[in-house]
Design a protein around this motif. Structure first.
Motif, PDB file in Angstrom:
ATOM      1  N   SER A  26      -6.216   7.808  -3.350  1.00 24.77           N
ATOM      2  CA  SER A  26      -5.009   6.523  -2.796  1.00 24.77           C
ATOM      3  C   SER A  26      -4.567   6.804  -1.602  1.00 24.77           C
ATOM      4  O   SER A  26      -4.272   8.223  -1.620  1.00 24.77           O
ATOM      5  CB  SER A  26      -4.458   6.421  -4.101  1.00 24.77           C
ATOM      6  N   ASP A  27      -4.142   5.747  -1.041  1.00 27.07           N
ATOM      7  CA  ASP A  27      -3.461   5.916   0.808  1.00 27.07           C
ATOM      8  C   ASP A  27      -2.259   5.877   0.119  1.00 27.07           C
ATOM      9  O   ASP A  27      -2.199   6.733   1.246  1.00 27.07           O
ATOM     10  CB  ASP A  27      -3.730   4.595   0.921  1.00 27.07           C
ATOM     11  N   SER A  28      -1.690   5.763  -0.822  1.00 25.25           N
ATOM     12  CA  SER A  28      -0.348   5.429  -0.681  1.00 25.25           C
ATOM     13  C   SER A  28       0.491   6.368  -1.090  1.00 25.25           C
ATOM     14  O   SER A  28       0.038   7.573  -1.709  1.00 25.25           O
ATOM     15  CB  SER A  28      -0.010   4.366  -2.326  1.00 25.25           C
ATOM     16  N   VAL A  60       3.046   2.601  -2.488  1.00 25.23           N
ATOM     17  CA  VAL A  60       3.290   2.843  -3.569  1.00 25.23           C
ATOM     18  C   VAL A  60       2.173   2.525  -4.715  1.00 25.23           C
ATOM     19  O   VAL A  60       1.584   1.252  -4.329  1.00 25.23           O
ATOM     20  CB  VAL A  60       4.758   1.858  -4.042  1.00 25.23           C
ATOM     21  N   ALA A  61       1.750   3.673  -5.130  1.00 27.18           N
ATOM     22  CA  ALA A  61       0.681   3.804  -6.637  1.00 27.18           C
ATOM     23  C   ALA A  61       1.651   3.820  -7.561  1.00 27.18           C
ATOM     24  O   ALA A  61       2.149   4.471  -7.692  1.00 27.18           O
ATOM     25  CB  ALA A  61      -0.359   4.606  -5.969  1.00 27.18           C
ATOM     26  N   GLN A  62       1.022   2.882  -8.216  1.00 23.69           N
ATOM     27  CA  GLN A  62       1.689   3.035  -9.536  1.00 23.69           C
ATOM     28  C   GLN A  62       0.710   3.606 -11.140  1.00 23.69           C
ATOM     29  O   GLN A  62      -0.471   3.402 -11.196  1.00 23.69           O
ATOM     30  CB  GLN A  62       2.127   1.824 -10.044  1.00 23.69           C
ATOM     31  N   LYS A  94       0.862  -1.245   0.132  1.00 22.25           N
ATOM     32  CA  LYS A  94       0.062  -0.289  -0.008  1.00 22.25           C
ATOM     33  C   LYS A  94       0.785   1.823   0.298  1.00 22.25           C
ATOM     34  O   LYS A  94       0.214   2.491   0.086  1.00 22.25           O
ATOM     35  CB  LYS A  94      -0.706   0.125   1.002  1.00 22.25           C
TER      36      LYS A  94
END
Ligand SMILES: Nc1nc2c(ncn2[C@@H]2O[C@H](COP(=O)(O)OP(=O)(O)O)[C@@H](O)[C@H]2O)c(=O)[nH]1
Ligand SMILES: Nc1ncnc2c1ncn2[C@@H]1O[C@H](COP(=O)(O)OP(=O)(O)O)[C@@H](O)[C@H]1O
Ligand SMILES: [Mg+2]
Ligand SMILES: [Mg+2]
Ligand SMILES: [Zn+2]
Ligand SMILES: [Zn+2]
Lengths: 230, 343
Positions: free
Chosen positions: B241-243, B165-167, B163
């Motif tokens: 997003s949490d990231s 890192v978002a890509q 969680k």
């Protein structure tokens, strides 16, 4: 020897993930073996052989793959011990959503892919519900949001599992999976260990080759649907 | 609240009350085909009327069902998010492909944008991977990634559960069969967002600002153009997003306002890495990491001259955009289109 069981729907990326996982584990060549349980055909042995990984393949044919798995897993373990493996990985393709070839005390990995639809985690059943680790593949081709929704739906049916994203093609994420799998316990035999979930009851006349339809031909353990009058 | 405390509530309070307080509990019941329980009773008592068989199909007994429900409610109750506390990450150097030490320690704070440049095969993706798995000297580059200045043990690394890192990359597409609105609502629900309507509205509005061509809330996400999809993904990542960390891989010709998009993410106090050769993106970053032969060869802070050039690059970029739009509309291209617009 350590044992890890890997299950998941067909084409979810099990073989790809196992190959990347072995690559990350940095073990001596030949110290990790794979047993592949399949139904009719499989070409996975070619992928494993190409990577120099000792592999045995078994076909369940008309028997439920779960029953087949249970009746052969102890022999698989003995093959692994005798071959001097440090780690044995089993790969089995869940075909009915009732399959879950997991054993108590043995690390259980379920592989599913992001493309299978966001509600799929709710439909898979025991194979997902009883896994210790859920590996999600093919995150490279869907949006971040869909990955998050997918992971959420996994946690809805299995709140206890670790969810790990792995790219079966580049191996991204396999490293952290490998770390996690170091927890697998040493075993010499599985005799007297237990399955986490009963295998599907497969003892009706159709299991044994009946093909005719209608009440006179239905024998053994049957589950009948209830149709309500309108 | 702990799982045990939830179990106690399920054992004493009427189910209807519990569901009123934790509506997400309906999902649990639906997953186990228990939607028709007697809601006026506590869960454990209502369960007594359910067939053993029906529970066994899911591999549960009554106590197991109570425990699972407790664990479920615990899992989906919003709690303090440790990821919100990620204020900085530090890349502590390892070595390149020839085993020459990188001799570097680079700390990046929330809101900073870092671009990563270097030829194909030089190790850009490797660096992104090291960040994603929070390498602790145990990957083939020997790098360490510190969070808020501290090293992490394996347990903490597992806790992040992907969680951190978002890509975002060129290859990503939407696969869900939902409209834009349904899609955003679904994501908001998964994030246990309290003010769904508000967040959905702002995501939709921002996405439309970033997209070259506008789209409506009722469009199916699978029918959005490449640019519209990218715009929606970025707005969604920014607001839902949490990231705390975002890795962006090659979003070059995306048909969106790239500079605004990156700026939006940075404003949301994310740490942003962009692997790119697009001058506009690379120079929108505060710093850029030069990768050579698998190692970080240099870190360049953007110079005043580069900052100034950014305006010119943006004009060039707008010109290209205008030409594309004109061609798409079937127009002829004139020399005067190539100069800056007078307005
Ligand atoms: N894009 C993408 N494709 C993948 C990924 N993982 C596996 N695949 C592809 O999915 C297909 C099925 O993979 P395989 O490992 O044979 O699945 P198995 O039947 O579960 O063993 C292959 O073509 C793989 O290359 C992934 O993370 N991303
Ligand atoms: N410091 C390093 N030491 C050893 N191998 C490395 C190092 N950095 C990168 N590599 C390897 O080099 C190859 C190419 O790197 P990659 O990150 O895919 O390049 P890029 O994304 O820039 O095209 C990969 O197999 C990667 O693991
Ligand atoms: Mg396979
Ligand atoms: Mg790359
Ligand atoms: Zn089965
Ligand atoms: Zn049968």
């Amino acid at each position: 020897m350590k044992l890890i069981t890997v299950a998941g729907p067909p084409s979810s990326g099990k073989t790809s993930v196992i190959l990347k996982l072995i690559e990350c584990m940095n073990c001596a060549k030949g110290s990790i073996g794979v047993v592949k349980f399949d139904c009719l055909t499989s070409f996975d042995n070619l992928s494993y052989e190409e990577a120099g990984i000792p592999v045995q393949t078994g076909f369940s044919g008309k028997i439920c793959p779960d029953h087949y798995f249970v009746s052969n897993i102890e022999d698989a373990v003995q093959w692994g011990v005798e071959s001097g493996f440090e780690l044995l990985i089993t790969e089995s393709a869940g075909l009915c959503n009732r399959c879950s070839p997991y054993i108590r005390g043995i690390l259980a990995v379920c592989v599913i892919d992001n493309l299978s639809g966001v509600n799929t985690p709710r439909k898979i059943g025991p194979m997902l519900k009883f896994a210790d680790i859920v590996v999600v593949t093919k995150g490279d081709i869907v949006s971040q949001a869909e990955r998050e929704v997918f992971a959420f739906n996994i946690r809805q049916v299995n709140s206890a599992a670790k969810v790990i994203f792995v790219n079966g093609i580049t191996g991204q994420g396999a490293f952290i999976l490998a770390k996690y799998l170091q927890q697998a316990v040493e075993i010499q035999s599985l005799t007297d260990t237990k399955l986490r979930f009963t295998t599907p009851a497969a003892v009706c006349s159709y299991c044994t080759g009946e093909t005719k339809i209608g009440a006179p031909y239905q024998m053994g353990m049957m589950k009948k649907m209830e149709f309500k009058n309108l | 609240m702990t799982v045990n405390e939830f179990m106690m509530i399920l054992d004493s309070k009427p189910l209807a009350e519990v569901l009123k307080e934790y509506p997400i509990g309906w999902d649990f019941l639906a997953n186990f085909r228990l939607n028709n329980l007697a809601n006026e009773l506590p869960f454990s008592q209502a369960l007594l009327k359910v067939d053993d068989e029906a529970l066994a199909e899911f591999g549960l007994d009554r106590f197991g069902a109570l425990k699972s429900f407790g664990a479920f409610l615990e899992q989906f109750t919003p709690k303090e998010n440790p990821l919100e506390e990620v204020k900085s990450i530090t890349i502590s150097g390892g070595w390149n492909k020839s085993r020459t030490p990188e001799n570097i320690s680079l700390t990046i704070s929330a809101g900073e944008i870092i671009s990563i440049v270097g030829p194909t095969g030089s190790g850009k993706s490797r660096l992104l991977n090291d960040i994603e798995c929070l390498a602790q000297g145990d990957t083939l580059t020997g790098r360490r990634i510190l969070v808020n200045g501290a090293e992490l043990d394996d347990l903490q690394r597992f806790e992040m559960e992907g969680k951190l890192v978002a890509q975002l990359s060129q290859n990503m597409n939407f696969v869900m069969d939902l409209t834009v609105r349904e899609f955003l609502e679904m994501h908001a629900k998964c994030r246990l967002t309290p003010n769904v309507g508000e967040v959905v509205a702002i995501c939709f509005q921002r996405a439309n600002q970033l997209a070259g061509e506008k789209f409506s809330e009722d469009t199916l996400v699978t029918q959005l153009s490449g640019g519209q999809s990218r715009a929606l993904m970025i707005a969604d990542t920014a607001y839902m997003s949490d990231s705390p960390i975002i890795l962006i891989d090659e979003i070059e010709n995306a048909g969106i306002n790239r500079r605004q998009a990156i700026g939006l993410l940075a404003k949301r106090e994310k740490i942003i890495f962009v692997s790119t050769h697009d001058p506009l993106l690379a120079l929108s970053a505060h710093k850029r990491i030069i990768i050579k032969n698998g190692g970080i060869a240099k870190v360049i802070s953007i110079s005043e001259e580069e900052k100034e050039s950014l305006g010119v690059i943006e004009n060039l970029d707008n010109t290209m955009q205008r030409l594309r739009t004109a061609l798409r509309a079937g127009e002829l291209i004139h020399m005067k289109d190539l100069s800056e617009p007078s307005s």
